[in-house]
Design a protein around this motif. Sequence first.
Motif, short mmCIF file in Angstrom:
data_model
loop_
_atom_site.label_atom_id
_atom_site.label_comp_id
_atom_site.label_asym_id
_atom_site.label_seq_id
_atom_site.Cartn_x
_atom_site.Cartn_y
_atom_site.Cartn_z
N ARG A 104 -2.24 18.13 -27.26
CA ARG A 104 -2.85 18.61 -26.02
C ARG A 104 -3.70 19.85 -26.26
NH1 ARG A 104 -2.23 18.05 -20.58
NH2 ARG A 104 -0.59 16.50 -20.83
N ASP A 105 -3.30 20.66 -27.25
CA ASP A 105 -3.98 21.94 -27.49
C ASP A 105 -4.97 21.91 -28.65
OD1 ASP A 105 -2.79 23.52 -25.46
OD2 ASP A 105 -0.97 23.70 -26.64
N ILE A 106 -4.76 21.01 -29.61
CA ILE A 106 -5.63 20.96 -30.79
C ILE A 106 -6.20 19.55 -30.92
CG2 ILE A 106 -5.81 21.31 -33.28
CD1 ILE A 106 -3.35 23.07 -33.16
N GLN A 107 -7.52 19.44 -30.87
CA GLN A 107 -8.19 18.15 -30.98
C GLN A 107 -9.24 18.20 -32.10
OE1 GLN A 107 -8.11 15.01 -29.56
NE2 GLN A 107 -6.09 15.59 -28.76
N VAL A 108 -9.87 17.06 -32.36
CA VAL A 108 -10.82 16.96 -33.47
C VAL A 108 -12.00 16.08 -33.07
CG1 VAL A 108 -9.55 14.99 -34.46
CG2 VAL A 108 -11.06 16.35 -35.93
N VAL A 109 -13.17 16.43 -33.60
CA VAL A 109 -14.36 15.57 -33.53
C VAL A 109 -14.80 15.31 -34.97
CG1 VAL A 109 -16.76 15.35 -32.76
CG2 VAL A 109 -15.10 16.52 -31.31
N PHE A 110 -14.81 14.03 -35.37
CA PHE A 110 -15.11 13.67 -36.74
C PHE A 110 -16.62 13.50 -36.96
CE2 PHE A 110 -10.66 12.14 -36.44
CZ PHE A 110 -10.13 12.86 -37.49
N GLN A 111 -16.97 13.35 -38.24
CA GLN A 111 -18.38 13.24 -38.63
C GLN A 111 -19.04 11.98 -38.10
OE1 GLN A 111 -19.02 13.43 -42.84
NE2 GLN A 111 -21.17 12.89 -42.71
N ASP A 112 -18.40 10.84 -38.30
CA ASP A 112 -19.00 9.55 -37.94
C ASP A 112 -18.47 9.11 -36.59
OD1 ASP A 112 -19.90 6.97 -37.65
OD2 ASP A 112 -19.51 6.38 -39.72
N PRO A 113 -19.28 9.18 -35.54
CA PRO A 113 -18.77 8.86 -34.21
C PRO A 113 -18.45 7.39 -34.04
CG PRO A 113 -21.14 9.21 -34.14
CD PRO A 113 -20.69 9.58 -35.52
N TYR A 114 -19.06 6.50 -34.84
CA TYR A 114 -18.80 5.07 -34.66
C TYR A 114 -17.44 4.67 -35.23
CZ TYR A 114 -19.60 0.09 -34.17
OH TYR A 114 -19.48 -1.23 -33.81
N THR A 115 -17.12 5.11 -36.45
CA THR A 115 -15.85 4.74 -37.05
C THR A 115 -14.67 5.42 -36.37
OG1 THR A 115 -16.10 6.47 -38.73
CG2 THR A 115 -16.87 4.26 -39.30
N SER A 116 -14.92 6.52 -35.63
CA SER A 116 -13.82 7.20 -34.93
C SER A 116 -13.56 6.60 -33.55
CB SER A 116 -14.13 8.69 -34.79
OG SER A 116 -15.22 8.91 -33.92
N LEU A 117 -14.39 5.62 -33.13
CA LEU A 117 -14.21 4.95 -31.84
C LEU A 117 -13.84 3.49 -32.09
CD1 LEU A 117 -17.40 6.29 -29.99
CD2 LEU A 117 -15.08 7.22 -29.87
N ASN A 118 -12.83 3.00 -31.39
CA ASN A 118 -12.41 1.61 -31.54
C ASN A 118 -13.52 0.70 -31.00
OD1 ASN A 118 -11.20 -0.97 -31.29
ND2 ASN A 118 -9.18 -0.03 -31.09
N PRO A 119 -14.15 -0.12 -31.86
CA PRO A 119 -15.30 -0.92 -31.42
C PRO A 119 -14.95 -2.00 -30.42
CG PRO A 119 -14.65 -1.56 -33.65
CD PRO A 119 -13.83 -0.35 -33.29
#
Length: 284
Positions: free
Chosen positions: A95-110
């Motif tokens: 809830r307090d610590i989140q992340v945004v990764f480099q590749d937005p496509y592979t980090s999202l369930n297609p």
Amino acid sequence: MTATAPPTEPLLQVDDLHVTFPGRGLFARPHPVLHGVSFRVRRGETVGLVGESGSGKTTIGRAVLGLVEPSGGTIRFDGRDITHAGRRERRGLARDIQVVFQDPYTSLNPSLTIESILAEPLVAAGTERAAASNRIRVLLDRVHLPADAAHRLPREFSGGQRQRIAIARAIALDPRLIVCDEPVSALDLMTQARVLELFTEIQEATGVAYLFVSHDLGVVRHLSHTVMVLHRGLVVEHGRADQVTGDAQHPYTRRLLMSAPVPDPVRQRERRAQRRELAMEGTQ
């Protein structure tokens, strides 16, 4: 973009952090990656971690997220030791610590719609479906995407739009810290600028802190309050963003600055020559 001064008390406190990876072969020696890194991230502050591949910058972010086990040192979040936090404690920290990764496509369930992707952290946190739907509409508006985006799949969006969706998912639970792992390096320059503006806008509205990992000093100078330059697992320069990017003291930092391309061919040749001189200086 001008960053406002954050409060002084640390939200994230990293002291003497060491990370060592095991060797790949049966008799291979362990590989030290970080050699005693220390820094602070205050509430509402952006700290930029900069360095080339293999410098250890991404490993720091992964250690904070609990994806890498430290071999020494401590990581404290809001005064609480999370260095060796277990799975249950990590779920609470989500809830307090989140992340945004480099590749937005592979980090999202297609295979999931954007609504389902954004609903996952909300439902896992106990939010009712109706409230989650309302929250999703707010999140899409905050990252400047239309409401009908909720019913579409990730493949229907551009790279910049997908990164906005990833950012919306990261801020869904109103975290206090977001680890940004090269979040704009896969985007073109115009899209990079828009996404960086979005990060700043969200920080000003919510007070979230960022640990911003990048290989590009030109990127972090626009977003960061302070910048930490890493080379071979060591901090070689650490200070205010304007100071580090405008008056770099360490030869390695100056080489990073010279590595950024410029549109003027003459100036680019001069930069290459200066970079070679700095490389020679670093070997002496």
